[in-house]
Design a protein around this motif. Structure first.
Motif, PDB file in Angstrom:
ATOM      1  N   GLN A 125     -21.675   1.418   2.208  1.00  0.00           N
ATOM      2  CA  GLN A 125     -21.452   2.668   2.943  1.00  0.00           C
ATOM      3  C   GLN A 125     -19.987   3.081   2.896  1.00  0.00           C
ATOM      4  OE1 GLN A 125     -21.421  -0.266   4.341  1.00  0.00           O
ATOM      5  NE2 GLN A 125     -19.685  -0.201   5.754  1.00  0.00           N
ATOM      6  N   GLY A 126     -19.130   2.173   2.485  1.00  0.00           N
ATOM      7  CA  GLY A 126     -17.709   2.465   2.370  1.00  0.00           C
ATOM      8  C   GLY A 126     -16.935   2.096   3.615  1.00  0.00           C
ATOM      9  N   THR A 127     -15.648   1.842   3.421  1.00  0.00           N
ATOM     10  CA  THR A 127     -14.751   1.596   4.539  1.00  0.00           C
ATOM     11  C   THR A 127     -13.478   2.413   4.317  1.00  0.00           C
ATOM     12  OG1 THR A 127     -13.677  -0.138   5.880  1.00  0.00           O
ATOM     13  CG2 THR A 127     -13.699  -0.490   3.495  1.00  0.00           C
ATOM     14  N   GLN A 128     -13.017   3.058   5.358  1.00  0.00           N
ATOM     15  CA  GLN A 128     -11.908   4.007   5.262  1.00  0.00           C
ATOM     16  C   GLN A 128     -10.563   3.280   5.302  1.00  0.00           C
ATOM     17  OE1 GLN A 128     -11.968   7.654   5.177  1.00  0.00           O
ATOM     18  NE2 GLN A 128      -9.828   7.266   4.649  1.00  0.00           N
ATOM     19  N   VAL A 129      -9.708   3.615   4.361  1.00  0.00           N
ATOM     20  CA  VAL A 129      -8.333   3.119   4.345  1.00  0.00           C
ATOM     21  C   VAL A 129      -7.393   4.309   4.483  1.00  0.00           C
ATOM     22  CG1 VAL A 129      -6.550   1.999   2.955  1.00  0.00           C
ATOM     23  CG2 VAL A 129      -8.893   1.085   2.973  1.00  0.00           C
ATOM     24  N   THR A 130      -6.543   4.246   5.486  1.00  0.00           N
ATOM     25  CA  THR A 130      -5.554   5.292   5.715  1.00  0.00           C
ATOM     26  C   THR A 130      -4.165   4.677   5.635  1.00  0.00           C
ATOM     27  OG1 THR A 130      -7.089   6.475   7.171  1.00  0.00           O
ATOM     28  CG2 THR A 130      -4.768   7.086   7.293  1.00  0.00           C
ATOM     29  N   VAL A 131      -3.310   5.263   4.824  1.00  0.00           N
ATOM     30  CA  VAL A 131      -1.949   4.759   4.659  1.00  0.00           C
ATOM     31  C   VAL A 131      -1.000   5.853   5.112  1.00  0.00           C
ATOM     32  CG1 VAL A 131      -0.263   3.739   3.099  1.00  0.00           C
ATOM     33  CG2 VAL A 131      -2.726   3.400   2.691  1.00  0.00           C
ATOM     34  N   ALA A 132      -0.383   5.621   6.261  1.00  0.00           N
ATOM     35  CA  ALA A 132       0.493   6.640   6.837  1.00  0.00           C
ATOM     36  C   ALA A 132       1.460   5.976   7.793  1.00  0.00           C
ATOM     37  CB  ALA A 132      -0.326   7.696   7.558  1.00  0.00           C
ATOM     38  N   SER A 133       2.634   6.588   7.923  1.00  0.00           N
ATOM     39  CA  SER A 133       3.636   6.027   8.833  1.00  0.00           C
ATOM     40  C   SER A 133       3.510   6.654  10.205  1.00  0.00           C
ATOM     41  CB  SER A 133       5.030   6.238   8.266  1.00  0.00           C
ATOM     42  OG  SER A 133       5.239   7.595   7.942  1.00  0.00           O
TER      43      SER A 133
ATOM     44  N   LEU B 215       0.821  -1.210   0.000  1.00  0.00           N
ATOM     45  CA  LEU B 215       0.000   0.000   0.000  1.00  0.00           C
ATOM     46  C   LEU B 215       0.852   1.257   0.000  1.00  0.00           C
ATOM     47  CD1 LEU B 215      -2.823  -1.254   2.325  1.00  0.00           C
ATOM     48  CD2 LEU B 215      -3.179  -0.222   0.078  1.00  0.00           C
ATOM     49  N   LYS B 216       0.341   2.257  -0.700  1.00  0.00           N
ATOM     50  CA  LYS B 216       1.009   3.554  -0.840  1.00  0.00           C
ATOM     51  C   LYS B 216       0.099   4.641  -0.263  1.00  0.00           C
ATOM     52  CE  LYS B 216       2.937   2.046  -5.279  1.00  0.00           C
ATOM     53  NZ  LYS B 216       3.049   2.376  -6.731  1.00  0.00           N
ATOM     54  N   PRO B 217       0.657   5.753   0.124  1.00  0.00           N
ATOM     55  CA  PRO B 217      -0.193   6.845   0.646  1.00  0.00           C
ATOM     56  C   PRO B 217      -1.293   7.247  -0.332  1.00  0.00           C
ATOM     57  CG  PRO B 217       2.096   7.274   1.158  1.00  0.00           C
ATOM     58  CD  PRO B 217       2.083   6.058   0.274  1.00  0.00           C
ATOM     59  N   GLU B 218      -1.018   7.154  -1.607  1.00  0.00           N
ATOM     60  CA  GLU B 218      -2.033   7.532  -2.607  1.00  0.00           C
ATOM     61  C   GLU B 218      -3.163   6.516  -2.732  1.00  0.00           C
ATOM     62  OE1 GLU B 218       1.287   7.322  -3.075  1.00  0.00           O
ATOM     63  OE2 GLU B 218       1.760   6.529  -5.071  1.00  0.00           O
ATOM     64  N   ASP B 219      -3.050   5.392  -2.048  1.00  0.00           N
ATOM     65  CA  ASP B 219      -4.154   4.426  -2.022  1.00  0.00           C
ATOM     66  C   ASP B 219      -5.194   4.772  -0.955  1.00  0.00           C
ATOM     67  OD1 ASP B 219      -1.722   1.839  -2.515  1.00  0.00           O
ATOM     68  OD2 ASP B 219      -3.093   2.668  -4.012  1.00  0.00           O
ATOM     69  N   ALA B 220      -4.912   5.744  -0.139  1.00  0.00           N
ATOM     70  CA  ALA B 220      -5.826   6.096   0.945  1.00  0.00           C
ATOM     71  C   ALA B 220      -7.137   6.662   0.402  1.00  0.00           C
ATOM     72  CB  ALA B 220      -5.165   7.125   1.858  1.00  0.00           C
ATOM     73  N   GLY B 221      -8.206   6.368   1.127  1.00  0.00           N
ATOM     74  CA  GLY B 221      -9.514   6.856   0.747  1.00  0.00           C
ATOM     75  C   GLY B 221     -10.590   5.961   1.291  1.00  0.00           C
ATOM     76  N   VAL B 222     -11.817   6.244   0.892  1.00  0.00           N
ATOM     77  CA  VAL B 222     -12.939   5.387   1.254  1.00  0.00           C
ATOM     78  C   VAL B 222     -13.181   4.416   0.104  1.00  0.00           C
ATOM     79  CG1 VAL B 222     -15.357   5.287   1.899  1.00  0.00           C
ATOM     80  CG2 VAL B 222     -13.950   7.215   2.640  1.00  0.00           C
ATOM     81  N   TYR B 223     -13.238   3.159   0.437  1.00  0.00           N
ATOM     82  CA  TYR B 223     -13.418   2.098  -0.556  1.00  0.00           C
ATOM     83  C   TYR B 223     -14.857   1.592  -0.529  1.00  0.00           C
ATOM     84  CZ  TYR B 223      -8.487   1.869  -1.695  1.00  0.00           C
ATOM     85  OH  TYR B 223      -7.224   2.159  -2.154  1.00  0.00           O
ATOM     86  N   TYR B 224     -15.428   1.470  -1.724  1.00  0.00           N
ATOM     87  CA  TYR B 224     -16.820   1.073  -1.874  1.00  0.00           C
ATOM     88  C   TYR B 224     -16.921  -0.151  -2.785  1.00  0.00           C
ATOM     89  CZ  TYR B 224     -17.704   5.929  -0.444  1.00  0.00           C
ATOM     90  OH  TYR B 224     -17.734   7.132   0.213  1.00  0.00           O
ATOM     91  N   CYS B 225     -17.821  -1.048  -2.461  1.00  0.00           N
ATOM     92  CA  CYS B 225     -18.177  -2.081  -3.418  1.00  0.00           C
ATOM     93  C   CYS B 225     -19.465  -1.671  -4.128  1.00  0.00           C
ATOM     94  CB  CYS B 225     -18.318  -3.448  -2.760  1.00  0.00           C
ATOM     95  SG  CYS B 225     -19.546  -3.557  -1.458  1.00  0.00           S
ATOM     96  N   ASN B 226     -19.647  -2.216  -5.308  1.00  0.00           N
ATOM     97  CA  ASN B 226     -20.732  -1.779  -6.184  1.00  0.00           C
ATOM     98  C   ASN B 226     -21.260  -2.931  -6.999  1.00  0.00           C
ATOM     99  OD1 ASN B 226     -20.867  -1.082  -9.381  1.00  0.00           O
ATOM    100  ND2 ASN B 226     -22.079   0.387  -8.202  1.00  0.00           N
ATOM    101  N   VAL B 227     -22.574  -2.943  -7.162  1.00  0.00           N
ATOM    102  CA  VAL B 227     -23.211  -3.805  -8.157  1.00  0.00           C
ATOM    103  C   VAL B 227     -24.042  -2.897  -9.050  1.00  0.00           C
ATOM    104  CG1 VAL B 227     -25.164  -4.359  -6.629  1.00  0.00           C
ATOM    105  CG2 VAL B 227     -24.615  -5.856  -8.564  1.00  0.00           C
ATOM    106  N   ALA B 228     -23.898  -3.079 -10.348  1.00  0.00           N
ATOM    107  CA  ALA B 228     -24.554  -2.204 -11.311  1.00  0.00           C
ATOM    108  C   ALA B 228     -25.943  -2.712 -11.666  1.00  0.00           C
ATOM    109  CB  ALA B 228     -23.703  -2.084 -12.565  1.00  0.00           C
ATOM    110  N   ARG B 229     -26.764  -1.797 -12.158  1.00  0.00           N
ATOM    111  CA  ARG B 229     -28.117  -2.164 -12.580  1.00  0.00           C
ATOM    112  C   ARG B 229     -28.031  -3.205 -13.694  1.00  0.00           C
ATOM    113  NH1 ARG B 229     -30.161   3.452 -14.780  1.00  0.00           N
ATOM    114  NH2 ARG B 229     -28.737   4.138 -13.141  1.00  0.00           N
ATOM    115  N   GLY B 230     -29.115  -4.014 -13.766  1.00  0.00           N
ATOM    116  CA  GLY B 230     -29.194  -5.048 -14.788  1.00  0.00           C
ATOM    117  C   GLY B 230     -29.591  -6.365 -14.169  1.00  0.00           C
ATOM    118  N   LEU B 231     -30.006  -7.290 -15.023  1.00  0.00           N
ATOM    119  CA  LEU B 231     -30.405  -8.630 -14.565  1.00  0.00           C
ATOM    120  C   LEU B 231     -31.411  -8.542 -13.417  1.00  0.00           C
ATOM    121  CD1 LEU B 231     -26.990 -10.542 -14.521  1.00  0.00           C
ATOM    122  CD2 LEU B 231     -28.775 -10.620 -16.279  1.00  0.00           C
TER     123      LEU B 231
END
Length: 119
Positions: free
Chosen positions: A111-119, A86-102
């Protein structure tokens, strides 16, 4: 009703690893392509990767190729994102998604889960 619940985020040092999970319910998970997105502060939401319904095919944004792996357990209705080096630029809120269809009439997001990359 459709629900996506992410978990597994947290604080990690650069070079570390995290495994995110997304528990799905309310739809036939095994039939759907699933995606991960992320959003850093002040930036637009970014597509991270996608996995086929069977789990047999994946694709990723160039910036995470070779470091991130998407997988799924269709018996457990769960999507995963293994994040290594992991790199600092990977930090953020991560979301899973299912698209419309079927049978789904709209896109669904967790709702997202927070990822923080820091020393």
């Amino acid at each position: 009703q459709v629900q996506l619940v992410e978990s597994g985020g947290g604080l990690v040092q650069p070079g570390g690893s995290l495994r995110l999970s997304c528990a799905a319910s309310g739809f036939a998970f095994r039939n759907y392509i699933m995606r991960w997105y992320r959003q850093a502060p002040g930036k637009e939401r970014e597509w991270v990767g996608v996995i086929a319904s069977s789990g047999g095919g994946t694709n990723y944004v160039d910036s995470v190729k070779g470091r991130f792996t998407i997988s799924r357990d269709n018996d457990k209705n769960t999507l995963y994102l293994q994040m290594n080096s992991l790199k600092p630029e990977d930090a953020g809120v991560y979301y899973c998604n299912v698209a419309r269809g079927l049978g789904l009439t709209q896109d669904y997001w967790g709702q997202g889960t927070q990822v923080t990359v820091a020393s």
